[in-house]
Design a protein around this motif. Structure first.
Motif, short mmCIF file in Angstrom:
data_model
loop_
_atom_site.label_atom_id
_atom_site.label_comp_id
_atom_site.label_asym_id
_atom_site.label_seq_id
_atom_site.Cartn_x
_atom_site.Cartn_y
_atom_site.Cartn_z
N PHE A 1 0.84 -1.20 0.00
CA PHE A 1 0.00 0.00 0.00
C PHE A 1 0.88 1.26 0.00
N LEU A 2 1.95 1.25 0.80
CA LEU A 2 2.82 2.43 0.93
C LEU A 2 3.70 2.64 -0.30
N PHE A 3 4.19 1.55 -0.89
CA PHE A 3 5.21 1.66 -1.93
C PHE A 3 4.76 1.22 -3.32
N GLY A 4 3.58 0.59 -3.43
CA GLY A 4 3.02 0.24 -4.73
C GLY A 4 3.90 -0.63 -5.59
N LYS A 5 4.01 -0.24 -6.88
CA LYS A 5 4.75 -1.07 -7.85
C LYS A 5 6.22 -1.22 -7.48
N ASN A 6 6.78 -0.24 -6.78
CA ASN A 6 8.17 -0.38 -6.35
C ASN A 6 8.33 -1.56 -5.39
N PHE A 7 7.34 -1.79 -4.53
CA PHE A 7 7.44 -2.92 -3.61
C PHE A 7 7.28 -4.24 -4.35
N GLU A 8 6.39 -4.25 -5.34
CA GLU A 8 6.24 -5.47 -6.16
C GLU A 8 7.57 -5.83 -6.81
N GLY A 9 8.24 -4.84 -7.39
CA GLY A 9 9.54 -5.08 -8.02
C GLY A 9 10.56 -5.55 -7.01
N ALA A 10 10.53 -4.95 -5.84
CA ALA A 10 11.49 -5.33 -4.79
C ALA A 10 11.32 -6.78 -4.37
N THR A 11 10.08 -7.23 -4.23
CA THR A 11 9.87 -8.63 -3.82
C THR A 11 10.34 -9.59 -4.90
N ARG A 12 10.16 -9.21 -6.18
CA ARG A 12 10.67 -10.06 -7.27
C ARG A 12 12.20 -10.15 -7.22
N ILE A 13 12.86 -9.02 -6.96
CA ILE A 13 14.32 -9.00 -6.88
C ILE A 13 14.81 -9.88 -5.74
N VAL A 14 14.16 -9.77 -4.58
CA VAL A 14 14.56 -10.58 -3.42
C VAL A 14 14.31 -12.06 -3.70
N ASP A 15 13.16 -12.38 -4.31
CA ASP A 15 12.84 -13.77 -4.65
C ASP A 15 13.88 -14.38 -5.59
N GLN A 16 14.45 -13.55 -6.45
CA GLN A 16 15.45 -14.03 -7.42
C GLN A 16 16.87 -13.94 -6.87
N ALA B 1 16.81 -4.07 -0.98
CA ALA B 1 17.91 -4.16 -0.01
C ALA B 1 17.36 -4.23 1.41
N ARG B 2 16.37 -3.40 1.70
CA ARG B 2 15.81 -3.36 3.06
C ARG B 2 15.10 -4.68 3.38
N LEU B 3 14.32 -5.19 2.44
CA LEU B 3 13.61 -6.44 2.65
C LEU B 3 14.59 -7.61 2.81
N ALA B 4 15.58 -7.67 1.94
CA ALA B 4 16.58 -8.75 2.01
C ALA B 4 17.35 -8.69 3.33
N ALA B 5 17.69 -7.47 3.76
CA ALA B 5 18.41 -7.31 5.03
C ALA B 5 17.54 -7.78 6.20
N SER B 6 16.27 -7.41 6.19
CA SER B 6 15.36 -7.78 7.27
C SER B 6 15.13 -9.28 7.35
N LEU B 7 15.09 -9.91 6.18
CA LEU B 7 14.82 -11.35 6.13
C LEU B 7 16.11 -12.19 6.14
N GLY B 8 17.25 -11.53 5.99
CA GLY B 8 18.52 -12.25 5.91
C GLY B 8 18.66 -13.03 4.61
#
Length: 134
Positions: free
Chosen positions: A33-48, A108-115
């Motif tokens: 909700f806060l970050f929209g499409k940028n967050f979607e892209g971020a989760t794809r990057i972390v997943d990969q 980067a923030r999501l990956a750092a938080s999840l290790g």
């Protein structure tokens, strides 16, 4: 620096994720909700597995290298909280103020938080050379 309500909410959620190293559906929904499409892209990057933490020895300083989503798979150096070398950061975040951060910072923030990042160790000198190219 005064933080916006959105930034304060996001920061509270990041702290929750940091403390558990897991993310639940409510947290994902709110970040989306806060970050929209940028967050979607971020989760794809972390997943990969597109986030690398470059850690320097002996100082312990670090920066993240995040792989972009374009066909070129460019690599961007970023500090999760306040800088990314990508075009979107300068255009959407700094110049126009339309986004709180870019998808590479979020990844980067999501990956750092999840290790969930790859860690590469370098000397302080190597990190300094890398940073001098930004």
């Amino acid at each position: 620096m005064v933080m916006s309500a959105s930034s304060l909410v996001a920061e509270a959620i990041w702290k929750q994720i940091d403390s558990t190293h897991t993310v639940n559906d409510d947290q994902l929904w709110t970040l989306h909700f806060l970050f929209g499409k940028n967050f979607e892209g971020a989760t794809r990057i972390v997943d990969q597995r597109g986030v690398t933490k470059i850690s320097a020895h002996p100082s312990g300083r670090f920066i993240y290298q995040v792989t972009g989503e374009s066909r070129r798979k460019e690599q961007y150096l970023c500090f999760a909280e306040n800088f990314c070398a990508c075009y979107s950061f300068f255009y959407d975040v700094v110049n126009r103020g339309e986004q709180l951060c870019c998808k590479h910072q979020l990844a980067a923030r999501l990956a750092a938080s999840l290790g969930s990042y790859v860690e590469v160790k370098v000397s302080d000198e190597e990190l300094a050379v890398l940073l001098s190219k930004i």
